[in-house]
Scaffold this active site. Structure first.
Site, short mmCIF file in Angstrom:
data_model
loop_
_atom_site.label_atom_id
_atom_site.label_comp_id
_atom_site.label_asym_id
_atom_site.label_seq_id
_atom_site.Cartn_x
_atom_site.Cartn_y
_atom_site.Cartn_z
N GLU A 154 -9.41 9.71 3.19
CA GLU A 154 -8.51 8.75 3.86
C GLU A 154 -8.46 9.06 5.36
O GLU A 154 -8.48 8.16 6.20
CB GLU A 154 -7.10 8.82 3.26
CG GLU A 154 -7.01 8.37 1.82
CD GLU A 154 -5.57 8.41 1.29
OE1 GLU A 154 -4.64 8.02 2.03
OE2 GLU A 154 -5.38 8.82 0.14
N HIS B 116 -5.33 2.49 0.85
CA HIS B 116 -4.90 2.64 -0.55
C HIS B 116 -5.75 3.72 -1.21
O HIS B 116 -6.98 3.72 -1.06
CB HIS B 116 -5.07 1.30 -1.28
CG HIS B 116 -4.62 1.38 -2.70
ND1 HIS B 116 -3.28 1.38 -3.05
CD2 HIS B 116 -5.31 1.50 -3.86
CE1 HIS B 116 -3.18 1.49 -4.37
NE2 HIS B 116 -4.38 1.56 -4.88
N ASN C 233 -4.07 -1.74 5.53
CA ASN C 233 -3.46 -0.76 4.64
C ASN C 233 -4.53 0.22 4.19
O ASN C 233 -5.71 -0.13 4.11
CB ASN C 233 -2.87 -1.46 3.41
CG ASN C 233 -2.17 -0.50 2.47
OD1 ASN C 233 -1.46 0.41 2.90
ND2 ASN C 233 -2.37 -0.68 1.18
N GLY D 278 3.23 11.09 6.52
CA GLY D 278 2.56 10.55 7.70
C GLY D 278 1.25 11.22 8.07
O GLY D 278 0.84 11.19 9.24
N SER D 279 0.55 11.79 7.09
CA SER D 279 -0.71 12.45 7.46
C SER D 279 -1.77 11.43 7.89
O SER D 279 -2.60 11.72 8.75
CB SER D 279 -1.21 13.33 6.32
OG SER D 279 -1.69 12.57 5.24
N LEU E 26 -0.72 -7.73 -3.96
CA LEU E 26 -0.55 -6.28 -3.78
C LEU E 26 -1.89 -5.53 -3.83
O LEU E 26 -2.66 -5.71 -4.78
CB LEU E 26 0.38 -5.74 -4.87
CG LEU E 26 0.65 -4.23 -4.81
CD1 LEU E 26 1.47 -3.87 -3.59
CD2 LEU E 26 1.33 -3.75 -6.09
N ASP E 27 -2.12 -4.71 -2.81
CA ASP E 27 -3.33 -3.88 -2.75
C ASP E 27 -4.60 -4.70 -2.97
O ASP E 27 -5.49 -4.33 -3.76
CB ASP E 27 -3.25 -2.73 -3.77
CG ASP E 27 -2.12 -1.77 -3.44
OD1 ASP E 27 -1.83 -1.61 -2.24
OD2 ASP E 27 -1.52 -1.21 -4.36
N THR F 166 -3.02 -8.86 2.24
CA THR F 166 -2.73 -10.25 1.88
C THR F 166 -1.51 -10.20 0.96
O THR F 166 -1.10 -9.11 0.53
CB THR F 166 -3.91 -10.89 1.13
OG1 THR F 166 -4.09 -10.18 -0.11
CG2 THR F 166 -5.19 -10.84 1.94
N ARG G 197 14.70 -8.28 0.10
CA ARG G 197 13.40 -8.00 0.72
C ARG G 197 13.21 -8.85 1.98
O ARG G 197 12.68 -8.38 2.98
CB ARG G 197 12.27 -8.34 -0.25
CG ARG G 197 11.95 -7.24 -1.18
CD ARG G 197 10.67 -7.48 -1.96
NE ARG G 197 10.65 -6.58 -3.11
CZ ARG G 197 10.34 -5.29 -3.04
NH1 ARG G 197 10.00 -4.74 -1.91
NH2 ARG G 197 10.38 -4.55 -4.12
#
Ligand code: GRF
Length: 213
Positions: free
Chosen positions: A170, A105, A103, A12-13, A140-141, A137, A61
């Site tokens: 980040e 990445h 997100n 969780g940084s 993925l990524d 979206t 899922r």
């Protein structure tokens, strides 16, 4: 004030960087898909609401995503910020929150989507690597890019050294993106190209490599 819920899976940084930056978003909760996620304790200590939706407790899922959506919706956030959240979300889930899930990445997308980005960057011999904040979206990524930061890949780099250099970036760019959201400056144009309204922003949205720390 716009609001957000943060989703984590581990340390969780990035969540910490977001919360500590006080970007002008009201963080309503931190939700983890793993009960042992270390970031939960930090969030609770900061007085944030915390929830766990353990993906192992759900047979599919779809079932997990439905439970996750229920947990999120209880806080009615404007945005859902994935911060080291390591589950693939279904298209059905993503469609519930159009243009509202972000997100971070650890690569310069569209290079190196998926896992083990630093090892793959080293193996490919790229000279620049980095991180990307993008809208989520169903692919993925992949999705409209708000901001990227590049770092140099240095001779003799290990995966760990490169990961650390990227992580520092980040922690700069996710709060920056959150600030833009809070200020209502993020605009998705034709072809899904993001523009940040306001002066000097195109310059700010490219964070060039600096001397390595
Ligand atoms: C970060 O590098 C993130 O980009 C990646 O996993 C790492 C999570 O770190 N997906 P943290 O949990 O935010 O500390």
């Amino acid at each position: 004030m716009k609001s957000a819920v943060i989703l984590i899976s581990g340390r969780g940084s990035n969540m910490q960087a977001l919360v500590e930056a006080q970007p002008g978003l009201e963080f309503r909760a931190v939700i983890a898909n793993r009960p042992e996620a270390k970031g939960l304790a930090w969030a609770a200590q900061r007085g944030l609401a915390t929830r766990t939706v353990d993906h192992k407790a759900y047979p599919t899922r779809e079932a997990f995503d439905a439970a996750l959506a229920q947990a999120i919706d209880a806080f009615a956030p404007d945005y859902v910020l994935l911060a080291g959240f390591m589950r693939i979300l279904t298209a059905g889930f993503i469609d519930r929150y159009p243009r509202s899930i972000l997100n971070i990445h650890p690569s310069l997308l569209p290079c190196f989507p998926g896992l083990h980005t630093h090892a793959r960057a080293l193996a490919a011999g790229v000279k620049l690597h980095g991180a990307t904040v993008h809208f989520v979206t169903p692919a993925l990524d992949h999705g409209p890019i708000l901001v990227q930061a590049a770092v140099p890949v240095l001779d003799g780099d290990t995966e760990e050294a490169l990961a650390e250099r990227v992580l520092a970036q980040e922690h700069r760019i996710y709060p920056q993106a959150a600030r833009w959201l809070a200020e209502g400056r993020v605009e998705i144009g034709t072809g899904d190209v993001v523009r940040i309204r306001g002066s000097g922003v195109s310059r700010d949205s490219l964070i060039a490599p600096r001397d390595p720390a």
